[in-house]
Design an enzyme around this catalytic site. Structure first.
Site, PDB file in Angstrom:
ATOM      1  CG  HIS A 128      40.973  34.504  44.038  1.00 56.60           C
ATOM      2  ND1 HIS A 128      41.582  33.902  45.102  1.00 56.60           N
ATOM      3  CD2 HIS A 128      41.794  34.285  42.972  1.00 56.60           C
ATOM      4  CE1 HIS A 128      42.729  33.339  44.706  1.00 56.60           C
ATOM      5  NE2 HIS A 128      42.871  33.552  43.405  1.00 56.60           N
ATOM      6  CD  GLU A 129      40.850  34.855  39.330  1.00 54.09           C
ATOM      7  OE1 GLU A 129      41.950  35.358  38.998  1.00 54.09           O
ATOM      8  OE2 GLU A 129      40.746  33.684  39.768  1.00 54.09           O
ATOM      9  CG  HIS A 163      45.195  37.188  41.105  1.00 54.82           C
ATOM     10  ND1 HIS A 163      46.431  36.917  41.637  1.00 54.82           N
ATOM     11  CD2 HIS A 163      44.454  36.060  41.258  1.00 54.82           C
ATOM     12  CE1 HIS A 163      46.426  35.657  42.108  1.00 54.82           C
ATOM     13  NE2 HIS A 163      45.236  35.129  41.900  1.00 54.82           N
ATOM     14  CD  GLU A 185      46.410  32.330  44.765  1.00 56.85           C
ATOM     15  OE1 GLU A 185      46.634  32.767  43.631  1.00 56.85           O
ATOM     16  OE2 GLU A 185      45.323  31.811  45.086  1.00 56.85           O
TER      17      GLU A 185
HETATM   18 ZN    ZN Z   1      44.681  33.100  42.375  1.00 54.10          ZN
END
Ligand code: ZN
Length: 498
Positions: free
Chosen positions: A263-264, A267, A293
């Site tokens: 997830h990160e 980003h 996001e």
């Molecule tokens: Zn996030």
């Protein structure tokens, strides 16, 4: 002043602001990772001084005159400079509309509200927090009216986080999710529990090796992207050449850190791939919170929960944790990573039930701001919605209405960006799938064609374009929840065959 001098001043201002932000970000990162606990007070003082200087640098008459003068001549400067001026004028306008004394009072309230919320959550007593929630809502309504008194207060709040998004769009969006997802809940509830191996003990040093591997798979250049450990995983994009992600390791929950890193990492790819020429300008940032996001969710959900990803990971997991994964097969791993079950806590939710958690918060905060729902009735309303949408009983407020920090921090209008991000990601996926063989990329452990697509259509633009234009240019159509709903329904079918 001639136009060249004004443009030089514009650039100098942005470079200086970027320098202050850089310093503050490093202090913040230091504070949440390796700094000794006793260092907080001094660091807080230094951060306060830096933010004060940063504020003074930007909020003053000279800057206002410069921006206004450049705006008059926006046809004579580059489109990038015109966009910088546009964004900075809006920011300055927002900052100066709220009277300073009210803002200071609000910041003080937030410190106390945070403290009261923590205590209320700890001892399971909503009444401790409720009076501060009342005051927070009053401030937020007032600030929204300063921003734009002609639109509903909640719409003004939404615009702070996701430019152009209104209650009208979100009502339609969540309406569609409600209609399609709520009937699936009964079905999901009948499925067997999560496989035991998912919560087997896995050594943390080995989990760190897994993080290195995942960063390699994601194509994160370790020359410019570092990883550290914090309580709550986060990404910090300091500049194009310095992006940091964090994770949190749990010995009995390997998947938790694995998906945090993915997830990160999503980003981080965004931050790393913004156009070089936007560095040290206000254009070096994500188009919006929802767009940021969308990139983390794209990698976490569309890539990380793909059947091909289960295949890729299985050999690595068996190599690192043979005692747990030697006898697990691909289908079992796929089911475990995609395990679905309605749950109490938003941050633990699976891909399919997750947006329902957001829907509850959206509907409640919209009513709190409009005055339709009183803060006194909030816990009951919360519990009733969890029963209606997710089919579960909420035993205590600590794991119910008090679970998130957002309302105690004044973040009204923030929650919808989480669901929007996933929905944007599904819309990108529907387009990318037509052009790129996703499964083949994952199996060959080479995501570069996918990242190149995202860079071309999303990342490189930074804040040059509004979210709605990025989506339109990238997918050939306006934002539509249909792709997300279709994607989730297909996922349930693929995992459970129903
Ligand atoms: Zn996030």
């Amino acid at each position: 002043m001639d136009i060249q001098t004004m443009c030089d001043k514009l650039q100098n201002l942005q470079s200086e602001r970027a320098a202050y932000q850089h310093a503050s970000a490093i202090l913040h990162f230091d504070g949440s990772t390796v700094a000794p606990r006793g260092s907080a007070q001094e660091r807080g003082m230094v951060m306060g001084m830096l933010s004060q200087k940063g504020y003074e640098l930007f909020v003053n008459d000279d800057v206002k005159k410069l921006l206004d003068a450049l705006w008059e001549k926006k046809d004579e400067i580059t489109p990038e400079q015109a966009r910088q001026v546009e964004l900075m004028r809006k920011e300055l306008d927002n900052l100066t509309r709220t009277p300073m004394d009210e803002y200071v009072e609000y910041v003080q309230l937030m410190t106390i509200a945070d403290e009261k919320w923590r205590l209320a959550k700890e001892v399971n007593d909503y009444a401790i927090f409720e009076p501060y929630l009342v005051k927070t809502i009053e401030f937020k309504r007032k600030f929204a009216s300063y921003k734009d008194a002609n639109i509903p207060a909640y719409d003004a709040m939404l615009d702070d986080y996701e430019k152009g998004i209104t209650t009208e769009t979100l009502d339609a969006f969540f309406g569609m999710l409600r209609e399609k997802l709520v009937p699936l809940i009964t079905l999901i509830k009948q499925q067997p529990p999560k496989a035991e191996f998912a919560n087997a003990s896995c050594s943390i040093p080995k989990q760190r090796e897994l993080s290195d591997y995942l960063m390699e798979v994601l194509g994160l250049d370790r020359n410019y992207c570092a990883i550290a450990e914090t309580e709550h995983p986060v990404t910090m994009g300091i500049n194009k050449h310095d992006v940091r992600i964090t994770t949190h390791y749990f010995e009995n929950d390997l998947l938790s850190s694995m998906y945090s890193v993915i997830h990160e990492g999503g980003h981080a790819l965004y931050e790393l791939n913004i156009a070089e020429e936007y560095q040290r300008t206000v254009l070096y940032d994500a188009a919006s919170i929802g767009m940021h996001e969308s990139q983390s969710r794209f990698f976490e959900n569309m890539i990380g929960h793909h059947p091909a990803f289960a295949k890729l990971m299985l050999s690595k997991l068996a190599e690192l944790f043979p005692q747990v994964y030697e006898n697990v097969d691909q289908a079992q791993l796929y089911r475990a990573i995609n395990h679905m079950q309605p749950s109490l806590i938003r941050t633990d939710a699976d891909e399919v039930t997750y947006p329902l958690h957001i829907m509850v918060r959206y509907e409640l905060e919209k009513k709190l701001i409009s005055g339709e729902l009183s803060t006194k009735d909030l816990p009951d309303a919360w519990n009733a919605m969890y029963k209606d949408y997710l089919g579960i009983d909420v035993p205590t407020d600590s794991v119910g209405v008090l679970q998130d920090m957002h309302w105690s921090a004044g973040f009204f209008g923030y929650f919808p960006t989480y669901a929007l991000g996933s929905a944007y990601a599904a819309q990108y996926m529907a387009t990318i799938e037509k052009e790129i063989d996703i499964a083949a990329c994952i199996e060959q452990s080479d995501l570069s064609p996918i990242t190149a697509w995202l860079t071309e259509h999303v990342h490189k633009h930074g804040r040059m374009l509004d979210p709605k234009d990025i989506i339109m240019n990238a997918t050939g159509e306006a934002f539509s929840a249909q792709h997300y709903v279709d994607y989730l329904a297909a996922k349930v079918k693929d995992v459970y065959g129903v």
